[in-house]
Design a protein around this motif. Sequence first.
Motif, short mmCIF file in Angstrom:
data_model
loop_
_atom_site.label_atom_id
_atom_site.label_comp_id
_atom_site.label_asym_id
_atom_site.label_seq_id
_atom_site.Cartn_x
_atom_site.Cartn_y
_atom_site.Cartn_z
N GLU A 95 0.82 -1.21 0.00
CA GLU A 95 0.00 0.00 0.00
C GLU A 95 0.86 1.27 0.00
O GLU A 95 0.50 2.25 -0.64
CB GLU A 95 -0.94 0.00 1.21
CG GLU A 95 -1.94 1.13 1.18
CD GLU A 95 -3.01 1.01 2.25
OE1 GLU A 95 -3.00 0.02 3.03
OE2 GLU A 95 -3.87 1.91 2.32
N LYS A 101 6.73 3.08 -2.23
CA LYS A 101 6.70 4.47 -2.73
C LYS A 101 8.05 5.15 -2.50
O LYS A 101 8.85 4.71 -1.66
CB LYS A 101 5.55 5.21 -2.07
CG LYS A 101 4.19 4.66 -2.52
CD LYS A 101 3.03 5.22 -1.73
CE LYS A 101 1.69 4.64 -2.23
NZ LYS A 101 0.54 5.10 -1.39
N GLU A 139 -7.10 -0.65 -7.57
CA GLU A 139 -7.26 -0.14 -6.20
C GLU A 139 -8.73 -0.08 -5.82
O GLU A 139 -9.19 0.87 -5.18
CB GLU A 139 -6.63 1.26 -6.07
CG GLU A 139 -5.18 1.32 -6.48
CD GLU A 139 -4.53 2.68 -6.29
OE1 GLU A 139 -5.11 3.55 -5.59
OE2 GLU A 139 -3.44 2.89 -6.85
O1 G3I Z 1 4.23 6.07 7.90
C1 G3I Z 1 3.95 7.40 8.35
C2 G3I Z 1 4.27 7.55 9.78
O2 G3I Z 1 5.66 7.38 9.96
C3 G3I Z 1 3.83 8.93 10.23
O3 G3I Z 1 4.08 9.10 11.58
C4 G3I Z 1 2.33 9.11 9.97
C5 G3I Z 1 1.84 10.50 10.36
O4 G3I Z 1 1.00 11.05 9.41
O5 G3I Z 1 2.12 8.96 8.61
C6 G3I Z 1 2.48 7.68 8.11
O6 G3I Z 1 2.34 7.74 6.74
C7 G3I Z 1 1.03 7.67 6.23
C8 G3I Z 1 1.00 6.51 5.26
O7 G3I Z 1 -0.24 6.46 4.60
C9 G3I Z 1 1.24 5.17 5.94
O8 G3I Z 1 0.24 4.91 6.85
C10 G3I Z 1 0.69 8.95 5.54
O9 G3I Z 1 0.57 10.00 6.47
C11 G3I Z 1 -0.60 8.81 4.75
O10 G3I Z 1 -0.77 9.98 3.96
C12 G3I Z 1 -0.49 7.61 3.84
O11 G3I Z 1 -1.71 7.48 3.13
C13 G3I Z 1 -1.64 6.69 1.98
C14 G3I Z 1 -1.96 7.51 0.75
O12 G3I Z 1 -1.96 6.67 -0.39
C15 G3I Z 1 -0.95 8.62 0.54
O13 G3I Z 1 -1.13 9.27 -0.65
C16 G3I Z 1 -2.66 5.57 2.12
O14 G3I Z 1 -2.26 4.70 3.20
C17 G3I Z 1 -2.74 4.77 0.83
O15 G3I Z 1 -3.83 3.88 0.90
C18 G3I Z 1 -2.99 5.72 -0.34
O16 G3I Z 1 -3.00 4.97 -1.53
C19 G3I Z 1 -3.23 5.70 -2.72
C20 G3I Z 1 -2.45 5.02 -3.82
O17 G3I Z 1 -1.09 4.90 -3.46
C21 G3I Z 1 -2.58 5.78 -5.14
N1 G3I Z 1 -3.97 5.98 -5.50
C22 G3I Z 1 -4.82 6.55 -4.45
C23 G3I Z 1 -4.71 5.74 -3.16
C24 G3I Z 1 -5.65 6.26 -2.10
O18 G3I Z 1 -5.32 7.56 -1.72
#
Ligand code: G3I
Length: 305
Positions: A43, A47, A235
């Motif tokens: 997920e 990246k 997705e």
């Molecule tokens: O890992 C960090 C952590 O260290 C930190 O303390 C915490 C505080 O915000 O953030 C954590 O990272 C988060 C990460 O997910 C892992 O959980 C990010 O903030 C958060 O923004 C991130 O969200 C991801 C998102 O992409 C980011 O753009 C989602 O899990 C993930 O499902 C989502 O997936 C995307 C696809 O890659 C592309 N298409 C859209 C899809 C949905 O948005």
Amino acid sequence: ADTLGSAAAGQGRYFGTAVAANHLGESAYAATLDREFTSVTPENEMKWDAVEGNRDTFTFGAADQIVNHARSQGMDVRGHTLVWHSQLPSWVSGLGAADLRTAMNNHINRVMGHYKGQIHSWDVVNEAFQDGGSGARRSSPFQDKLGDGFIEEAFRTARAADPAAKLCYNDYNTDGVNAKSNAVYAMVKDFKSRGVPIDCVGLQSHFNGASPVPADYRANLQRFADLGVDVQITELDIEGSGTAQADNYANVVKACLAVDRCTGITVWGVTDKYSWRSSGTPLLFDGNYNEKPAYDAVLSALGGS
Ligand code: G3I
């Protein structure tokens, strides 16, 4: 009883899910994953910010955990994603054009090289087009500094880095026929006519009330397939609950099965508990790993029972 994976295999397709490495230690999560799914997409763990937070220092620990788990279960792995404007470290955004080109190609070579021969399909470039009616490219460090050619360059580099991997362009709001999907369609058509290596188009398929499953979903999948690429639903998640959600899921599965080159479906998470839509219930298993009506509908649409 059939599982999602076995039923999909009966139709010549894979059925996958996004996986987060930090949940693999939860026994119900791993058990559901291993029982039901035949493909995984990390997920977040592949990246750019996760694997190359600092220039030329590569950290594959969390991604390796997922790949090793998947391989030990005989699952395919979709690589997600190499070149994307989001989850991009600030050092990349700060580079000048020549340096950025070097860094992009190095990133592709190093990440694909690390997993060479182990990845079924790579999302080489993700979300490079704008929403709305313009059909224009989205502003990003890559677009703004390297111009339209960055996508072609990324695909050419990727082909050389792992010739066995299918190379996909992946985007959202491109699920039906609209200005954005028309722009992607034109790009893929151009790539095919000029011999730029591209094997697949990923339709993310994040659906909700404001963005429902389009009536022309199947037709859109088919027109891409007719260009000579595979299509993958990469997705999938659908907001809602009960029968309405189940019907929408069934329609998505039926659309894929109606298109020969729709080779598989990936849902964006195992359980509602860990969905990126934090307050939603868009997946096939509830927070206690119970099968939802949407699960039954998908299984049945895949010909399973
Ligand atoms: O890992 C960090 C952590 O260290 C930190 O303390 C915490 C505080 O915000 O953030 C954590 O990272 C988060 C990460 O997910 C892992 O959980 C990010 O903030 C958060 O923004 C991130 O969200 C991801 C998102 O992409 C980011 O753009 C989602 O899990 C993930 O499902 C989502 O997936 C995307 C696809 O890659 C592309 N298409 C859209 C899809 C949905 O948005």
